[in-house]
Write a protein that holds these residues in place. Structure first.
Motif, PDB file in Angstrom:
ATOM      1  N   GLN A 183       0.812  -1.216   0.000  1.00  0.00           N
ATOM      2  CA  GLN A 183       0.000   0.000   0.000  1.00  0.00           C
ATOM      3  C   GLN A 183       0.847   1.269   0.000  1.00  0.00           C
ATOM      4  O   GLN A 183       0.337   2.361   0.192  1.00  0.00           O
ATOM      5  CB  GLN A 183      -0.937  -0.020   1.214  1.00  0.00           C
ATOM      6  CG  GLN A 183      -1.909  -1.166   1.172  1.00  0.00           C
ATOM      7  CD  GLN A 183      -2.562  -1.449   2.520  1.00  0.00           C
ATOM      8  OE1 GLN A 183      -2.341  -0.736   3.492  1.00  0.00           O
ATOM      9  NE2 GLN A 183      -3.359  -2.503   2.580  1.00  0.00           N
ATOM     10  N   GLY A 184       2.167   1.095  -0.186  1.00  0.00           N
ATOM     11  CA  GLY A 184       3.043   2.254  -0.224  1.00  0.00           C
ATOM     12  C   GLY A 184       3.401   2.794   1.146  1.00  0.00           C
ATOM     13  O   GLY A 184       3.916   3.907   1.263  1.00  0.00           O
ATOM     14  N   ASP A 185       3.132   2.017   2.207  1.00  0.00           N
ATOM     15  CA  ASP A 185       3.409   2.443   3.573  1.00  0.00           C
ATOM     16  C   ASP A 185       4.689   1.781   4.073  1.00  0.00           C
ATOM     17  O   ASP A 185       4.658   0.860   4.883  1.00  0.00           O
ATOM     18  CB  ASP A 185       2.227   2.097   4.483  1.00  0.00           C
ATOM     19  CG  ASP A 185       2.445   2.525   5.926  1.00  0.00           C
ATOM     20  OD1 ASP A 185       3.356   3.341   6.179  1.00  0.00           O
ATOM     21  OD2 ASP A 185       1.709   2.034   6.803  1.00  0.00           O
ATOM     22  N   GLY A 186       5.825   2.256   3.554  1.00  0.00           N
ATOM     23  CA  GLY A 186       7.104   1.708   3.987  1.00  0.00           C
ATOM     24  C   GLY A 186       7.335   1.903   5.472  1.00  0.00           C
ATOM     25  O   GLY A 186       7.867   1.027   6.150  1.00  0.00           O
ATOM     26  N   ALA A 187       6.920   3.055   6.003  1.00  0.00           N
ATOM     27  CA  ALA A 187       7.119   3.334   7.431  1.00  0.00           C
ATOM     28  C   ALA A 187       6.382   2.308   8.289  1.00  0.00           C
ATOM     29  O   ALA A 187       6.927   1.825   9.288  1.00  0.00           O
ATOM     30  CB  ALA A 187       6.650   4.745   7.764  1.00  0.00           C
ATOM     31  N   GLY A 188       5.174   1.946   7.892  1.00  0.00           N
ATOM     32  CA  GLY A 188       4.422   0.933   8.636  1.00  0.00           C
ATOM     33  C   GLY A 188       5.112  -0.411   8.603  1.00  0.00           C
ATOM     34  O   GLY A 188       5.183  -1.115   9.622  1.00  0.00           O
ATOM     35  N   PHE A 189       5.642  -0.788   7.449  1.00  0.00           N
ATOM     36  CA  PHE A 189       6.373  -2.043   7.332  1.00  0.00           C
ATOM     37  C   PHE A 189       7.602  -2.022   8.240  1.00  0.00           C
ATOM     38  O   PHE A 189       7.868  -2.963   8.981  1.00  0.00           O
ATOM     39  CB  PHE A 189       6.796  -2.296   5.886  1.00  0.00           C
ATOM     40  CG  PHE A 189       7.767  -3.422   5.734  1.00  0.00           C
ATOM     41  CD1 PHE A 189       7.326  -4.740   5.731  1.00  0.00           C
ATOM     42  CD2 PHE A 189       9.128  -3.181   5.607  1.00  0.00           C
ATOM     43  CE1 PHE A 189       8.231  -5.799   5.608  1.00  0.00           C
ATOM     44  CE2 PHE A 189      10.027  -4.221   5.473  1.00  0.00           C
ATOM     45  CZ  PHE A 189       9.579  -5.539   5.483  1.00  0.00           C
ATOM     46  N   PHE A 190       8.353  -0.919   8.184  1.00  0.00           N
ATOM     47  CA  PHE A 190       9.618  -0.866   8.902  1.00  0.00           C
ATOM     48  C   PHE A 190       9.458  -0.790  10.417  1.00  0.00           C
ATOM     49  O   PHE A 190      10.438  -0.980  11.138  1.00  0.00           O
ATOM     50  CB  PHE A 190      10.505   0.249   8.365  1.00  0.00           C
ATOM     51  CG  PHE A 190      11.168  -0.128   7.070  1.00  0.00           C
ATOM     52  CD1 PHE A 190      12.176  -1.084   7.045  1.00  0.00           C
ATOM     53  CD2 PHE A 190      10.766   0.437   5.872  1.00  0.00           C
ATOM     54  CE1 PHE A 190      12.779  -1.464   5.860  1.00  0.00           C
ATOM     55  CE2 PHE A 190      11.367   0.067   4.680  1.00  0.00           C
ATOM     56  CZ  PHE A 190      12.376  -0.889   4.671  1.00  0.00           C
ATOM     57  N   THR A 191       8.252  -0.575  10.924  1.00  0.00           N
ATOM     58  CA  THR A 191       8.060  -0.675  12.374  1.00  0.00           C
ATOM     59  C   THR A 191       8.239  -2.120  12.838  1.00  0.00           C
ATOM     60  O   THR A 191       8.454  -2.360  14.022  1.00  0.00           O
ATOM     61  CB  THR A 191       6.670  -0.175  12.821  1.00  0.00           C
ATOM     62  OG1 THR A 191       5.664  -1.002  12.243  1.00  0.00           O
ATOM     63  CG2 THR A 191       6.456   1.280  12.443  1.00  0.00           C
ATOM     64  N   HIS A 192       8.182  -3.066  11.915  1.00  0.00           N
ATOM     65  CA  HIS A 192       8.344  -4.484  12.237  1.00  0.00           C
ATOM     66  C   HIS A 192       9.753  -4.994  11.929  1.00  0.00           C
ATOM     67  O   HIS A 192       9.984  -6.197  11.935  1.00  0.00           O
ATOM     68  CB  HIS A 192       7.311  -5.315  11.476  1.00  0.00           C
ATOM     69  CG  HIS A 192       5.912  -4.947  11.826  1.00  0.00           C
ATOM     70  ND1 HIS A 192       5.302  -5.349  12.981  1.00  0.00           N
ATOM     71  CD2 HIS A 192       5.014  -4.161  11.178  1.00  0.00           C
ATOM     72  CE1 HIS A 192       4.088  -4.861  13.037  1.00  0.00           C
ATOM     73  NE2 HIS A 192       3.886  -4.129  11.947  1.00  0.00           N
ATOM     74  N   VAL A 193      10.669  -4.082  11.645  1.00  0.00           N
ATOM     75  CA  VAL A 193      12.065  -4.431  11.365  1.00  0.00           C
ATOM     76  C   VAL A 193      12.917  -3.893  12.515  1.00  0.00           C
ATOM     77  O   VAL A 193      12.786  -2.728  12.897  1.00  0.00           O
ATOM     78  CB  VAL A 193      12.535  -3.834  10.017  1.00  0.00           C
ATOM     79  CG1 VAL A 193      14.006  -4.103   9.777  1.00  0.00           C
ATOM     80  CG2 VAL A 193      11.681  -4.380   8.875  1.00  0.00           C
ATOM     81  N   ALA A 194      13.794  -4.741  13.049  1.00  0.00           N
ATOM     82  CA  ALA A 194      14.659  -4.338  14.157  1.00  0.00           C
ATOM     83  C   ALA A 194      15.587  -3.206  13.721  1.00  0.00           C
ATOM     84  O   ALA A 194      16.032  -3.165  12.566  1.00  0.00           O
ATOM     85  CB  ALA A 194      15.488  -5.524  14.638  1.00  0.00           C
ATOM     86  N   ASP A 195      15.879  -2.297  14.642  1.00  0.00           N
ATOM     87  CA  ASP A 195      16.795  -1.199  14.342  1.00  0.00           C
ATOM     88  C   ASP A 195      18.160  -1.725  13.922  1.00  0.00           C
ATOM     89  O   ASP A 195      18.828  -1.116  13.081  1.00  0.00           O
ATOM     90  CB  ASP A 195      16.959  -0.274  15.551  1.00  0.00           C
ATOM     91  CG  ASP A 195      15.706   0.553  15.809  1.00  0.00           C
ATOM     92  OD1 ASP A 195      14.889   0.725  14.885  1.00  0.00           O
ATOM     93  OD2 ASP A 195      15.554   1.029  16.947  1.00  0.00           O
ATOM     94  N   ASP A 196      18.579  -2.861  14.500  1.00  0.00           N
ATOM     95  CA  ASP A 196      19.884  -3.449  14.172  1.00  0.00           C
ATOM     96  C   ASP A 196      19.744  -4.653  13.237  1.00  0.00           C
ATOM     97  O   ASP A 196      20.561  -5.574  13.278  1.00  0.00           O
ATOM     98  CB  ASP A 196      20.640  -3.834  15.440  1.00  0.00           C
ATOM     99  CG  ASP A 196      19.906  -4.885  16.269  1.00  0.00           C
ATOM    100  OD1 ASP A 196      18.711  -5.164  16.009  1.00  0.00           O
ATOM    101  OD2 ASP A 196      20.542  -5.448  17.190  1.00  0.00           O
TER     102      ASP A 196
END
Length: 133
Positions: A17-30
């Motif tokens: 849906q073009g919401d990269g920020a929403g996806f990246f909340t589920h990716v660890a900072d490291d």
């Protein structure tokens, strides 16, 4: 811990849906993210921020409407999700960037910790040759 296929599909829906920020909340900072191949996006990124800067930010400079990712197939076993995707993007110069991807995602609970991403290296190289940044 076993990852649920429905959950994986839900977090990838953000990318669709073009919401990269929403996806990246589920990716660890490291997160440890390796983009395989020999092209301008290839390499090993040892943080979410480095991965975004080294791939999504670069793509954003040549794909005015983003990569436009879509999930084609999903295989989940234990804490690993194999996600096949394709893009339907058009570059600034009109080049159709219809690439195909396979991301092997390793989860810890509900967070992506490591990814190995495979894609068409020649297509990525051509994208940046025709649309220099």
């Amino acid at each position: 811990m076993t990852v649920d296929a429905g959950f994986v599909r839900q977090i990838f829906a953000g990318l669709e849906q073009g919401d990269g920020a929403g996806f990246f909340t589920h990716v660890a900072d490291d997160a440890d993210w390796t983009v395989m191949g020999t092209h301008p996006l290839a390499g090993r990124y040892l943080s979410k921020a480095d991965f975004i800067a080294g791939t999504f930010a670069k793509l954003g400079q040549v794909l005015p409407n983003g990569a436009q990712l879509h999930v084609d197939n999903l295989i989940v076993q234990d804490d690993i999700a194999i996600v096949e995707l394709h893009s339907e993007a058009i570059a600034k110069n009109g080049f159709r960037f219809d690439n195909h991807y396979c991301w092997v995602c390793y989860f810890k609970s509900d967070t992506i910790m490591r990814v190995r991403a495979y894609l068409d290296s020649v297509m990525v190289a051509r994208l940046f040759e025709e649309n220099p940044i």
